[in-house]
Design an enzyme around this catalytic site. Structure first.
Site, mmCIF file in Angstrom:
data_model
loop_
_atom_site.group_PDB
_atom_site.id
_atom_site.type_symbol
_atom_site.label_atom_id
_atom_site.label_comp_id
_atom_site.label_asym_id
_atom_site.label_seq_id
_atom_site.Cartn_x
_atom_site.Cartn_y
_atom_site.Cartn_z
ATOM 1 N N SER A 121 0.865 -1.156 0.539
ATOM 2 C CA SER A 121 0.223 0.227 -0.519
ATOM 3 C C SER A 121 0.940 1.162 -0.124
ATOM 4 O O SER A 121 1.586 1.225 1.177
ATOM 5 C CB SER A 121 -0.846 -0.073 1.669
ATOM 6 O OG SER A 121 -1.607 -0.679 1.324
ATOM 7 N N HIS A 179 -3.535 0.652 -4.404
ATOM 8 C CA HIS A 179 -2.840 -0.457 -5.054
ATOM 9 C C HIS A 179 -3.727 0.033 -6.554
ATOM 10 O O HIS A 179 -4.404 0.192 -6.912
ATOM 11 C CB HIS A 179 -3.383 -1.360 -4.796
ATOM 12 C CG HIS A 179 -2.892 -1.623 -3.982
ATOM 13 N ND1 HIS A 179 -2.039 -3.032 -2.688
ATOM 14 C CD2 HIS A 179 -3.451 -1.641 -2.358
ATOM 15 C CE1 HIS A 179 -1.380 -2.862 -1.713
ATOM 16 N NE2 HIS A 179 -2.626 -2.232 -1.782
ATOM 17 N N HIS A 189 -5.822 -9.179 -1.601
ATOM 18 C CA HIS A 189 -6.171 -9.529 0.262
ATOM 19 C C HIS A 189 -7.431 -10.618 0.224
ATOM 20 O O HIS A 189 -8.324 -10.457 -0.372
ATOM 21 C CB HIS A 189 -6.641 -7.897 0.632
ATOM 22 C CG HIS A 189 -5.678 -7.207 0.465
ATOM 23 N ND1 HIS A 189 -5.535 -5.748 -0.439
ATOM 24 C CD2 HIS A 189 -4.114 -7.004 1.288
ATOM 25 C CE1 HIS A 189 -4.395 -5.380 -0.455
ATOM 26 N NE2 HIS A 189 -3.600 -5.878 0.228
ATOM 27 N N TYR A 196 -9.801 -9.792 2.339
ATOM 28 C CA TYR A 196 -10.995 -8.876 2.826
ATOM 29 C C TYR A 196 -11.633 -8.672 1.947
ATOM 30 O O TYR A 196 -12.279 -7.845 1.690
ATOM 31 C CB TYR A 196 -10.439 -8.008 3.642
ATOM 32 C CG TYR A 196 -9.371 -6.686 3.097
ATOM 33 C CD1 TYR A 196 -9.478 -5.997 2.485
ATOM 34 C CD2 TYR A 196 -8.005 -6.704 3.487
ATOM 35 C CE1 TYR A 196 -8.958 -4.930 1.830
ATOM 36 C CE2 TYR A 196 -7.365 -5.356 3.398
ATOM 37 C CZ TYR A 196 -7.484 -5.257 1.898
ATOM 38 O OH TYR A 196 -7.005 -4.342 1.595
ATOM 39 N N GLU A 197 -10.748 -8.459 -0.035
ATOM 40 C CA GLU A 197 -11.779 -8.029 -0.691
ATOM 41 C C GLU A 197 -12.441 -9.236 -1.315
ATOM 42 O O GLU A 197 -13.189 -8.940 -2.054
ATOM 43 C CB GLU A 197 -10.285 -7.646 -1.721
ATOM 44 C CG GLU A 197 -9.585 -6.894 -1.595
ATOM 45 C CD GLU A 197 -8.838 -6.497 -2.681
ATOM 46 O OE1 GLU A 197 -8.933 -6.052 -3.969
ATOM 47 O OE2 GLU A 197 -7.436 -7.261 -2.054
ATOM 48 N N ALA A 234 2.852 -1.677 4.103
ATOM 49 C CA ALA A 234 2.115 -1.479 5.328
ATOM 50 C C ALA A 234 1.573 -2.266 6.125
ATOM 51 O O ALA A 234 1.137 -3.468 6.400
ATOM 52 C CB ALA A 234 1.496 -0.376 4.560
ATOM 53 N N MET A 266 -2.153 -6.482 6.781
ATOM 54 C CA MET A 266 -3.112 -7.701 6.451
ATOM 55 C C MET A 266 -2.803 -8.366 4.807
ATOM 56 O O MET A 266 -3.845 -8.766 4.350
ATOM 57 C CB MET A 266 -4.448 -6.706 6.065
ATOM 58 C CG MET A 266 -4.916 -5.958 7.300
ATOM 59 S SD MET A 266 -6.123 -5.067 6.918
ATOM 60 C CE MET A 266 -6.584 -4.300 8.301
ATOM 61 N N SER A 267 -1.402 -8.818 4.433
ATOM 62 C CA SER A 267 -1.168 -9.309 3.237
ATOM 63 C C SER A 267 0.747 -9.943 3.989
ATOM 64 O O SER A 267 0.064 -10.211 5.071
ATOM 65 C CB SER A 267 -0.496 -8.132 2.868
ATOM 66 O OG SER A 267 -0.391 -7.194 2.924
ATOM 67 N N ASN A 313 1.548 3.403 11.276
ATOM 68 C CA ASN A 313 0.645 3.808 12.169
ATOM 69 C C ASN A 313 0.954 2.970 13.320
ATOM 70 O O ASN A 313 1.615 2.258 13.700
ATOM 71 C CB ASN A 313 -0.385 3.636 11.755
ATOM 72 C CG ASN A 313 -1.397 2.709 11.636
ATOM 73 O OD1 ASN A 313 -0.857 2.234 10.847
ATOM 74 N ND2 ASN A 313 -1.649 1.593 12.490
ATOM 75 N N HIS A 327 -6.956 4.381 6.596
ATOM 76 C CA HIS A 327 -6.489 3.942 5.351
ATOM 77 C C HIS A 327 -5.258 4.968 5.135
ATOM 78 O O HIS A 327 -4.325 5.290 4.243
ATOM 79 C CB HIS A 327 -7.023 2.972 4.521
ATOM 80 C CG HIS A 327 -7.026 2.683 3.544
ATOM 81 N ND1 HIS A 327 -5.416 1.267 2.622
ATOM 82 C CD2 HIS A 327 -6.495 3.034 1.820
ATOM 83 C CE1 HIS A 327 -5.550 1.444 1.835
ATOM 84 N NE2 HIS A 327 -5.557 2.435 0.578
HETATM 85 N N1 HPA Z 1 -3.438 -3.480 11.481
HETATM 86 C C1 HPA Z 1 -2.812 -3.634 10.259
HETATM 87 N N2 HPA Z 1 -2.575 -3.541 8.936
HETATM 88 C C2 HPA Z 1 -2.200 -2.602 9.708
HETATM 89 C C3 HPA Z 1 -2.013 -1.587 9.411
HETATM 90 C C4 HPA Z 1 -2.505 -1.929 11.269
HETATM 91 O O1 HPA Z 1 -2.233 -0.976 11.599
HETATM 92 N N3 HPA Z 1 -1.348 -0.559 9.584
HETATM 93 C C5 HPA Z 1 -1.973 -0.779 7.727
HETATM 94 N N4 HPA Z 1 -1.937 -1.754 7.834
#
Ligand code: HPA
Length: 307
Positions: A46, A77, A99, A101-102, A129, A232-233, A256, A271
């Site tokens: 990302s 993406h 992903h 979640y998609e 990320a 998440m990947s 973050n 996001h």
């Molecule tokens: N959690 C999960 N996936 C992420 C995060 C997070 O805080 N930041 C970027 N991808």
């Protein structure tokens, strides 16, 4: 029970998973359209699409034009496969990934790894990320992945579920050294050369299903488990890559901080921030990838020269 497993569940998996022949068909689609024979595959996370900007003499394929390919539905993406050269090394880069979640099953999420394998890569560089759970991590830091916790696999969801095709790899692949130690050592050296030691760590990554970010209770649990970075990947892509014997290097960009108390002053994970931090750190991440590839190219030419 066995009757059902064999005759109902397996064909169902086959229906949703990609056969060797189908993956080969996708690989052949590329091999017929480009003369570039990549040695390294790169997956851009990302906000890190510009990693691919360093690639020269490019030939790009939009996911929508590639047979049997899903499309990536996430903002930030792009959805392209780029063939070309990085520091003289033939590479193929994915701008945009798939992903869970998609709505894509994990086999589908990591299918492009097998395509890249059949196109001929030997190394896979994966970026993503991630949230920084280790309290030492700052936003913008880089975490070289030393190991992962496959919590989705522990819960019964693996990209290798279903019938195993030994042309890709064994039924029960080991994961002890999934993240190549030689490449981690190389990354340490590259990071020193770049003078960014203070912003780089080595840690344990976890991949959660998402798309929601985590609760405080979940993050506390993950920290106890030994997790440093939350994404998440990546994890299922790496499992698929190790199954077919690719040498893997991965790093996460901390976009973050993960809040482990309810009153923390951190802004809620979102996001937009993830993509923004990705963009602000893309040049440093790009340089890391370039230097790693260059060092790998030097290794290979040295090896060939000493033969
Ligand atoms: N959690 C999960 N996936 C992420 C995060 C997070 O805080 N930041 C970027 N991808």
């Amino acid at each position: 029970y066995f009757y059902h497993t064999r005759y109902l569940i397996y064909p169902l998996f086959s229906l949703f998973s990609y056969s060797y022949e189908l993956i080969k068909e996708i690989a052949d689609f590329f091999l017929e359209r480009t003369t570039i024979r990549p040695k390294v595959g790169i997956i851009c996370g990302s906000g890190l699409n510009s990693l691919a900007d360093h690639i020269t003499d490019t030939q790009a394929f939009d996911y929508k034009d590639i047979p049997h390919f899903p499309v990536s539905t996430v903002e930030g993406h792009v959805g392209r496969m780029i063939f070309g050269y990085l520091e003289g090394m033939p590479v193929v880069a994915m701008q945009g990934r798939f992903h869970n979640y998609e709505g894509y099953p994990l086999t589908k999420c990591s299918m492009p790894v097998r395509v890249m394998k059949l196109v001929g890569i030997q190394y896979l560089f994966v970026t993503n990320a991630a949230g920084g759970l280790n309290p030492k991590y700052k936003v913008g830091d880089i975490v070289i992945v030393r190991d992962h916790i496959n919590i989705m696999g522990i819960a019964g969801n693996s990209p290798l579920q279903g019938p195993n095709d030994p042309r890709f790899g064994p039924r029960f692949p080991p994961m002890k050294n999934a993240y190549d130690r030689h490449l981690v050592g190389k990354a340490r050296k590259v990071v020193r050369e770049m003078g960014i030691e203070n912003d780089v760590h080595e840690g344990v990554l976890i991949c959660l299903g998402g798309p929601n970010y985590e609760t405080v209770a979940e993050l506390k649990m993950l920290r106890i488990m030994g997790v440093d970075a939350v994404g998440m990947s990546t994890v299922h892509e790496v499992i698929t890559a190790r199954h077919c014997d690719l040498t893997v290097f991965a790093f996460s960009l901390i976009t973050n901080k993960c809040a482990t108390d309810y009153d923390s002053c951190e802004e809620d994970a979102n996001h937009e921030e993830v993509v923004m931090v990705g963009k602000s750190r893309q040049s440093i991440c790009g340089e890391l990838v370039c230097r790693m590839v260059k060092s790998l190219a030097d290794d290979i030419s040295q090896k060939n020269g000493s033969k």
